[in-house]
Design an enzyme around this catalytic site. Structure first.
Site, PDB file in Angstrom:
ATOM      1  N   TYR A  78       0.841  -1.199   0.000  1.00 12.97           N
ATOM      2  CA  TYR A  78       0.000   0.000   0.000  1.00 12.97           C
ATOM      3  C   TYR A  78       0.878   1.252   0.000  1.00 12.97           C
ATOM      4  CZ  TYR A  78      -3.904  -3.201   0.757  1.00 12.97           C
ATOM      5  OH  TYR A  78      -4.836  -4.199   0.612  1.00 12.97           O
ATOM      6  N   ARG A  96      -5.846 -15.524  11.578  1.00 16.23           N
ATOM      7  CA  ARG A  96      -6.600 -16.758  11.351  1.00 16.23           C
ATOM      8  C   ARG A  96      -6.875 -17.569  12.621  1.00 16.23           C
ATOM      9  NH1 ARG A  96      -3.059 -18.627   6.354  1.00 16.23           N
ATOM     10  NH2 ARG A  96      -1.553 -17.443   7.575  1.00 16.23           N
ATOM     11  N   ASP A 153       1.919 -13.170   3.088  1.00 17.32           N
ATOM     12  CA  ASP A 153       1.723 -12.804   4.481  1.00 17.32           C
ATOM     13  C   ASP A 153       0.722 -13.727   5.169  1.00 17.32           C
ATOM     14  OD1 ASP A 153       2.362 -11.102   6.633  1.00 17.32           O
ATOM     15  OD2 ASP A 153       0.398 -10.185   6.437  1.00 17.32           O
TER      16      ASP A 153
END
Ligand code: ADP
Ligand code: SF4
Length: 688
Positions: free
Chosen positions: A175, A321, A266
């Protein structure tokens, strides 16, 4: 049960600048597919994490300005005070459970397509837009940089006002701030380009601006992609990545270390990475700063977590996660119930939700994303409404989830499984290369069942319709799964073709049943998820000559959604697979597959010793059709789909069993009318 003292270190508070985290469980920013369009769902999801014991709970990416827009993907925004008010709900929900709330301020730069806002996209250098072709992006002039800094500062102030404790400067995942860091994307000649010090200037300024704006009360975190995994062309941890941290070491209050380049680097799936796979990167940063460091690595083992902290790899246990698969992971460790952790399997179905611009879903945790919509809580389920006994037929993901959730409710449950072990398709799929963690879908549920005195499990019990009727349960749930088709019908072909069946023609079911292959193996994949590519890998590893043929233009094409596709294709090409794209099955004649090219319509023939058809699946329906008592089908025997959908189906059945349908929640977040509509015209005249 008391907490194991071995894990005490995980529950020590730690200061992050002006704020203090109550423990070391740090839910790093992760997408939810909800964003600013689903504020209630977002708040409820984050609140569940805080309730489950995550000491820090961060939001997903939060746009600071309309020039950072990723329509139709779901992101948060802090463009104005109304956005701020929306985020106050999330902050308050996190704070109610004593956790710190973090927000990831975001500008996508070249990544932002701005399809929703139609603003000009900005980047360090004028190049092609990444996702808005054929557009280019504007190379930022100095006044654009000044404006960008002011947007960031304003967003930080709003974030503080909304109640956030940790405010991110986000220089990760390719980004905008990272685009300034990387020599790949920054070819400027001025004081923001060229030397590393110049490329770092904007990041330094953003940290300083944020601290000046909100640093008295809020911690300033930097999320840095320390390696793009592009080799010497980009930022490498051992080179400029390390030097960036050396230059800015003590400037932020916390370093959140990530990887750049493709997104799958990632949030790498378990097929391509082990638990703790980012350790080397976090450790570099830890050695260069006195500030706390956090990084992810699919941590589910408390021993591994303790080892990370004791060995000085990092100070917090970062998790996206594992916190999705089990929002109550910290509390389970705190209560000495670590054997009940619902471990993430690393399948990246959660990533696919975001990539499909849909709300978060998880293979292991069917309640994820349903906290507000359906009011599902991962640890709480309604007690049984009756004394009913329930027979569950089939012990795959759907049957296991139904039996264990009905068991949690207190029903008398009997689970019958035809084979000698529980797990159904998961047993087969977890035997494929790299997918061994998938067995956790079975293991978690089988363990729960083993602890329940009201659930009986019978293996080696293939039930017939008369068996089921004779058993006499009050309710019957059929979860007998599906089988792979043998007629060529798949995604790209909606009718069967002529295939003379022989010992050379197989489906994945035959392979798992032990079919022996030799010579030239041809895989025809018109399913496009993991099966075709994973079987190819298995055969290549066994030394077979493998051709992979598909109507799509790439191997395992749907795995683009799980951020795995390029890993799969690179690996298989490296193993010597021959890949044939955009050809559709026409028929099979003896040991020849006849195809036609999708675009040219040209006809081709492919000789094989063995053909493996990975196409559609059919629901196993015979048993249900024979039953003349009321029964309910769940999972793949209703509609063949993903393991995640099978688990969800079993869970939904268990939640809704015996409940009054009028009491079941299914809420929607609706667009709000900005002003009253004008009075209605006479309807008969409004449609001339
Ligand atoms: P799902 O994903 O819907 O759970 P699976 O194919 O993984 O489906 O699992 C279905 C399970 O049901 C398999 O373990 C299979 O052995 C079992 N099964 C199928 N038919 C019967 C039956 N008649 N009696 C008992 N178990 C059955
Ligand atoms: Fe883990 Fe898969 Fe759930 Fe994602 S979807 S959290 S990878 S189990």
């Amino acid at each position: 049960m008391p907490r194991n003292p071995r894990y005490d270190i995980l529950f020590e508070p730690l200061r992050i600048g002006p704020v203090t985290a109550p423990n070391r469980f740090y839910q790093t920013p992760h997408a939810t597919g909800m964003g600013n369009m689903k504020p209630n769902s977002s708040a409820a999801l984050r609140a569940t994490k805080a309730e489950g014991g995550w000491g820090v709970v961060c939001t997903e990416y939060c746009s600071i300005h309309p020039s950072s827009d990723e329509t139709p993907y779901a992101y948060l925004s802090l463009w104005d005070d109304e956005d701020m008010q929306q985020l106050e709900i999330t902050c308050a929900a996190i704070h109610r459970h004593g956790s710190l709330a973090g927000i990831e301020l975001w500008h996508g730069g070249r990544h932002s397509n701005n399809r929703g806002t139609r603003e000009v996209s900005l980047a360090p250098t004028a190049v092609s837009a990444k996702h808005a072709n054929p557009a280019q992006v504007k190379g930022m002039e100095l006044e654009d940089i000044t404006a960008f800094r002011s947007w960031h500062r304003d967003a930080a102030l709003r974030a503080q006002q909304a109640g956030f404790d940790i405010i991110y400067v986000y220089a990760g995942h390719d980004y905008l701030p990272f685009q300034f860091l990387s020599p790949v994307s920054n070819q400027r000649q001025d004081e923001y380009g060229g030397s590393l010090e110049n490329r770092c200037r904007l990041l330094r300024e953003l940290i300083e601006d944020t601290r000046a704006a909100v640093g008295e009360h809020c911690a300033v975190a930097v999320r840095l992609a320390i390696d793009e995994l592009h080799g010497a062309d980009g930022i490498e941890a051992a080179g400029e990545g390390r030097q960036i941290v050396e230059m800015l070491a003590e400037l932020p209050d916390l370093w959140d270390i990530a990887l750049g380049g493709r997104l799958g680097n990632d949030s790498c799936s378990s097929r391509f990475s082990a638990q703790g796979y980012q350790e080397q990167y976090a450790a570099i940063v830890k050695s260069l700063t006195s500030k706390p460091v956090v990084s992810v690595g699919r941590f589910t083992s408390p021993d591994t977590m303790v080892s990370q902290i004791r060995r000085g790899v990092q100070d917090f246990i970062g998790a996206a996660r594992p916190s999705i698969a089990d929002p109550f992971l910290p509390n389970k460790i705190a209560a000495g119930r670590e054997d009940e952790i619902r471990e993430c399997i690393g399948c990246n179905i959660c990533r696919s939700a975001n990539n499909e611009a849909s709300p978060l879903r998880c293979t292991q945790n069917p309640t994820m994303g349903e906290e507000w919509r359906r009011g599902w809580h991962p640890e709480i389920i309604n007690p049984a409404k009756s004394e009913a006994s329930i027979l569950v037929v089939g012990g795959g993901p759907a049957g296991l989830e139904a039996a264990s959730s009905l068991g949690r409710r207190g029903y008398q449950v009997t689970l019958a499984e035809a084979s000698a072990q529980l797990g159904g398709r998961v047993v087969d799929e977890a035997s494929l290369p790299g997918l061994q963690n998938w067995i956790r879908v079975r293991d978690y549920r089988a363990y729960l069942l083993s602890q329940m005195s009201n659930v009986e499990v019978f293996l080696d019990n293939r039930l017939t319709a008369p068996d089921i009727v004779a058993f006499g349960a009050d309710a019957v749930v059929v979860a007998e799964g599906s089988h792979w088709r043998r007629d060529g019908q798949g995604l790209n072909l909606q009718h069967p073709v002529t295939i003379e069946q022989s010992e050379c023609i197989h489906t994945p079911d035959d392979i798992f049943a032990g079919a022996k292959l030799s010579g030239r193996v041809l895989i025809y994949d018109d399913e496009h998820y993991v099966m075709g590519g994973a079987l190819a890998e298995k055969f290549l590893a066994a030394g077979l000559e493998v051709t992979y043929l598909t109507p799509q233009a790439m191997i395992s094409s749907w795995t683009v959604m799980t951020d795995e596709q390029d890993f799969i294709q690179s690996k298989l090409l490296g193993m010597g697979i021959e890949a044939v794209f955009t050809q559709l099955i026409d028929h099979v004649d003896g040991q020849e597959l006849h195809t036609r090219h999708i675009y040219s319509n040209n006809k081709y023939r492919h000789a094989f010793d063995h053909l493996v058809l990975v196409t559609g699946r059919s629901a196993n329906s015979d048993l249900f059709a024979e039953l003349d008592i009321g029964a309910t089908r769940i999972g793949d025997c209703l509609v063949p789909s993903s393991i995640a959908d099978a688990v969800y189906s079993g869970h939904k059945f268990a939640r809704e069993f015996d409940e009054d349908p009028a009491t079941l929640l299914c809420r929607r977040e609706r667009a709000v009318l900005q002003q009253a509509l004008p009075p209605r015209q006479n309807p008969s005249r409004s449609h001339p």
